[in-house]
Motif scaffolding. Sequence first.
Motif, PDB file in Angstrom:
ATOM      1  N   SER A  34       0.846  -1.192   0.000  1.00  0.00           N
ATOM      2  CA  SER A  34       0.000   0.000   0.000  1.00  0.00           C
ATOM      3  C   SER A  34       0.882   1.243   0.000  1.00  0.00           C
ATOM      4  CB  SER A  34      -0.872  -0.003   1.268  1.00  0.00           C
ATOM      5  OG  SER A  34      -1.654   1.165   1.327  1.00  0.00           O
ATOM      6  N   SER A 111      -7.503  -1.724  -0.727  1.00  0.00           N
ATOM      7  CA  SER A 111      -8.300  -0.543  -1.089  1.00  0.00           C
ATOM      8  C   SER A 111      -9.603  -0.571  -0.293  1.00  0.00           C
ATOM      9  CB  SER A 111      -8.523  -0.478  -2.601  1.00  0.00           C
ATOM     10  OG  SER A 111      -9.162  -1.660  -3.078  1.00  0.00           O
ATOM     11  N   GLU A 292      -8.210   1.186  -8.630  1.00  0.00           N
ATOM     12  CA  GLU A 292      -6.871   0.938  -8.095  1.00  0.00           C
ATOM     13  C   GLU A 292      -5.827   1.404  -9.096  1.00  0.00           C
ATOM     14  OE1 GLU A 292      -8.385  -2.724  -5.270  1.00  0.00           O
ATOM     15  OE2 GLU A 292      -7.533  -3.213  -7.227  1.00  0.00           O
ATOM     16  N   ASP A 293      -4.829   2.079  -8.602  1.00  0.00           N
ATOM     17  CA  ASP A 293      -3.786   2.709  -9.412  1.00  0.00           C
ATOM     18  C   ASP A 293      -2.510   1.936  -9.108  1.00  0.00           C
ATOM     19  OD1 ASP A 293      -1.689   4.443 -10.170  1.00  0.00           O
ATOM     20  OD2 ASP A 293      -3.047   6.160 -10.068  1.00  0.00           O
ATOM     21  N   ILE A 294      -2.218   0.981  -9.956  1.00  0.00           N
ATOM     22  CA  ILE A 294      -1.229  -0.055  -9.628  1.00  0.00           C
ATOM     23  C   ILE A 294       0.088   0.171 -10.376  1.00  0.00           C
ATOM     24  CG2 ILE A 294      -0.746  -2.539  -9.796  1.00  0.00           C
ATOM     25  CD1 ILE A 294      -3.859  -2.921  -9.541  1.00  0.00           C
ATOM     26  N   LEU A 295       1.188   0.196  -9.628  1.00  0.00           N
ATOM     27  CA  LEU A 295       2.518   0.206 -10.237  1.00  0.00           C
ATOM     28  C   LEU A 295       3.112  -1.189 -10.069  1.00  0.00           C
ATOM     29  CD1 LEU A 295       4.012   3.648  -9.084  1.00  0.00           C
ATOM     30  CD2 LEU A 295       2.606   3.104 -11.084  1.00  0.00           C
ATOM     31  N   GLY A 304       6.139   5.890  -6.674  1.00  0.00           N
ATOM     32  CA  GLY A 304       4.713   5.734  -6.366  1.00  0.00           C
ATOM     33  C   GLY A 304       4.296   6.639  -5.223  1.00  0.00           C
ATOM     34  N   VAL A 308       1.814  10.114  -5.230  1.00  0.00           N
ATOM     35  CA  VAL A 308       0.650  10.312  -4.355  1.00  0.00           C
ATOM     36  C   VAL A 308       0.716  11.691  -3.685  1.00  0.00           C
ATOM     37  CG1 VAL A 308      -0.351   9.575  -2.149  1.00  0.00           C
ATOM     38  CG2 VAL A 308       0.083   7.890  -3.944  1.00  0.00           C
ATOM     39  N   THR A 312      -0.830  12.569  -8.448  1.00  0.00           N
ATOM     40  CA  THR A 312      -0.887  12.001  -9.806  1.00  0.00           C
ATOM     41  C   THR A 312      -1.763  10.758  -9.879  1.00  0.00           C
ATOM     42  OG1 THR A 312       1.062  10.615  -9.424  1.00  0.00           O
ATOM     43  CG2 THR A 312       1.436  12.829 -10.324  1.00  0.00           C
ATOM     44  N   ASN A 313      -2.082  10.179  -8.728  1.00  0.00           N
ATOM     45  CA  ASN A 313      -2.895   8.951  -8.732  1.00  0.00           C
ATOM     46  C   ASN A 313      -4.381   9.271  -8.826  1.00  0.00           C
ATOM     47  OD1 ASN A 313      -2.492  10.039  -5.997  1.00  0.00           O
ATOM     48  ND2 ASN A 313      -3.900   8.394  -5.395  1.00  0.00           N
ATOM     49  N   LYS A 316      -6.820   4.220  -5.434  1.00  0.00           N
ATOM     50  CA  LYS A 316      -5.851   3.725  -4.464  1.00  0.00           C
ATOM     51  C   LYS A 316      -4.552   3.296  -5.140  1.00  0.00           C
ATOM     52  CE  LYS A 316      -4.002   1.972  -0.783  1.00  0.00           C
ATOM     53  NZ  LYS A 316      -3.456   2.885   0.242  1.00  0.00           N
ATOM     54  N   ARG A 317      -3.463   3.972  -4.788  1.00  0.00           N
ATOM     55  CA  ARG A 317      -2.173   3.562  -5.339  1.00  0.00           C
ATOM     56  C   ARG A 317      -1.596   2.401  -4.544  1.00  0.00           C
ATOM     57  NH1 ARG A 317       1.907   7.346  -8.115  1.00  0.00           N
ATOM     58  NH2 ARG A 317       0.234   7.037  -9.627  1.00  0.00           N
TER      59      ARG A 317
END
Lengths: 325, 325
Positions: A34, A111, A292-295, A304, A308, A312-313, A316-317
């Motif tokens: 997270s 999330s 969800e904003d996944i890297l 990441g 946040v 930029t997200n 939920k990153r």
Amino acid sequence: MPTEQLATSHFALETVDVPEVADGEVLCRVLWMSIDAAQRAWLQAATYRSAVKVGDTMPGFALAQVVESRCAEFAAGDIVSGDLLWQDYVVAKPQDLTRIVPKRPLSNYLSALGITGLTAYFGLLDIGEAKPGETVVVSGAAGATGSLVGQIAKMRGCRVVGICSSPEKQEWLTSELGFDAAVSHRDDSFRNALREACPDGVDVYFDNVGGTTLDTVLGSMAYRGRVVCCGVVSQYDTTNPVRGARGVPGVLIVKSITMRGFLVMSDFADRYAEGLAALEGWLDDGSLKVREDILEGLETAPEGLIGVLNGTNIGKRMIHVADPS
Amino acid sequence: MPTEQLATSHFALETVDVPEVADGEVLCRVLWMSIDAAQRAWLQAATYRSAVKVGDTMPGFALAQVVESRCAEFAAGDIVSGDLLWQDYVVAKPQDLTRIVPKRPLSNYLSALGITGLTAYFGLLDIGEAKPGETVVVSGAAGATGSLVGQIAKMRGCRVVGICSSPEKQEWLTSELGFDAAVSHRDDSFRNALREACPDGVDVYFDNVGGTTLDTVLGSMAYRGRVVCCGVVSQYDTTNPVRGARGVPGVLIVKSITMRGFLVMSDFADRYAEGLAALEGWLDDGSLKVREDILEGLETAPEGLIGVLNGTNIGKRMIHVADPS
């Protein structure tokens, strides 16, 4: 500890041996990490936890799989969540882990079905006491917590106004999530746009950002309004923090306003089951949308987090580190 | 409106005819005038009432006697209280007056049995939710409201620490009123003295002053502490107001603190009877001591108010204007 804006140069990636497991401990393979703006605050000073110091491995909430257990509570293969580290493998004590039996995609447990969702749920309904017909404003509205707060408030029968930082986010909040209005704190017309969106004043302000946005909303509160103090993202990564919320306490007196801070982990740990049941039900019937904003990859965690802090997200990153075996 | 420190030169005394009474109104002879620091705030800007402008007669809470009634609700001779003016004679509407049938010295109806006492009672018990065994800190502790707050908190079974501005007041609070400790915000050792007096942190802070005193107490709050925002006396008469409470909202989050503003007249008007019954009982049995700081004559009101802003009063300041006929 960085006093300037956080940069990737403040982080270093090291390769070390997988840690040894002692009796009574478990070895975890981290699966999902997270990314939370509060992690930047941990670098500033002691908060609700000790400050993270130079040379420490960055801590963070994560989902993991037990690969070796030397305790009775967990077995190899178990999926767990807990306050772990930005590492591929972490040794943990059983009391610091919670077993998860996933019924939905694993990422959801960081999330809507994690601390984020519980923070939105208890913060809005218990701390903010949002009631049908009231006007709820949420900042960081396109972020992990804010996007859930607004949707729960709509289900509660509130008028919902989101504060975010771009036209793209405004569009998403009103078109996809059903917010009644969305305003950008970066627009010159922010103050007026907020007033127009809240003609009867703000009954509940769910504040994720603090700073001048909080000052502005405080000027539009309704009699007996409640300010839910959840986060101060605008102040975690700045060299010029504002002194405090403008006009407090006078502004609270003249309109009988309550400002209340909370930490879901300390304040509502005994009611997680209630919150999770509600959130899971809403996910299952489609009334709560989770983005969800996944890297991809442990090494993306620093960028990441910096993202946040800069907004930029959307949603939920989190960092995908590995899949369960 | 004066932006510098308030001075007697900002006031003028004028002799005019006794006002005419229209149908449905009453003519009142003012007997006792309440002096409240909030009156300085009324000169700054609109608060919970419109700003008082240059040329206006100063408003203020007062006790009066009806000398001529042209309404059914009141008769000549009645004793009343209400939001009146700094005048010997005031015309009022019946809905703005409350009849008083005094069982105790009339002045008590501006102190323990007036807005002051009700503010202390509901502020401490309802807004602050003070519980037995908790630590209660009150600022302006030797003032009208603070001195009652501390005594009620002692009766409630709390540990009580007063913040005041002189050794004389400290002595009065601990020797006469039974406070457990009293510290002066003017001492260099204020922060440390407060910490020593509150070894377990502050559960309830009843704040009458705001400013740097509030900042200091916020640094000593206990988990789930409550800040009762009652007044901001330190900021009413200064050319350099502080921007806001330092560290808010972050400091509220890390300890799950609630800050709550209130105005007893808007928030508790429907419960005055309950509060007055309790306060009257405590006065009658001697468990609540009331100290009144009385100036003689309408013309002393400006210096009376300036003195309250500078903390020269001990107990409730009021002006004796006339005796009932």
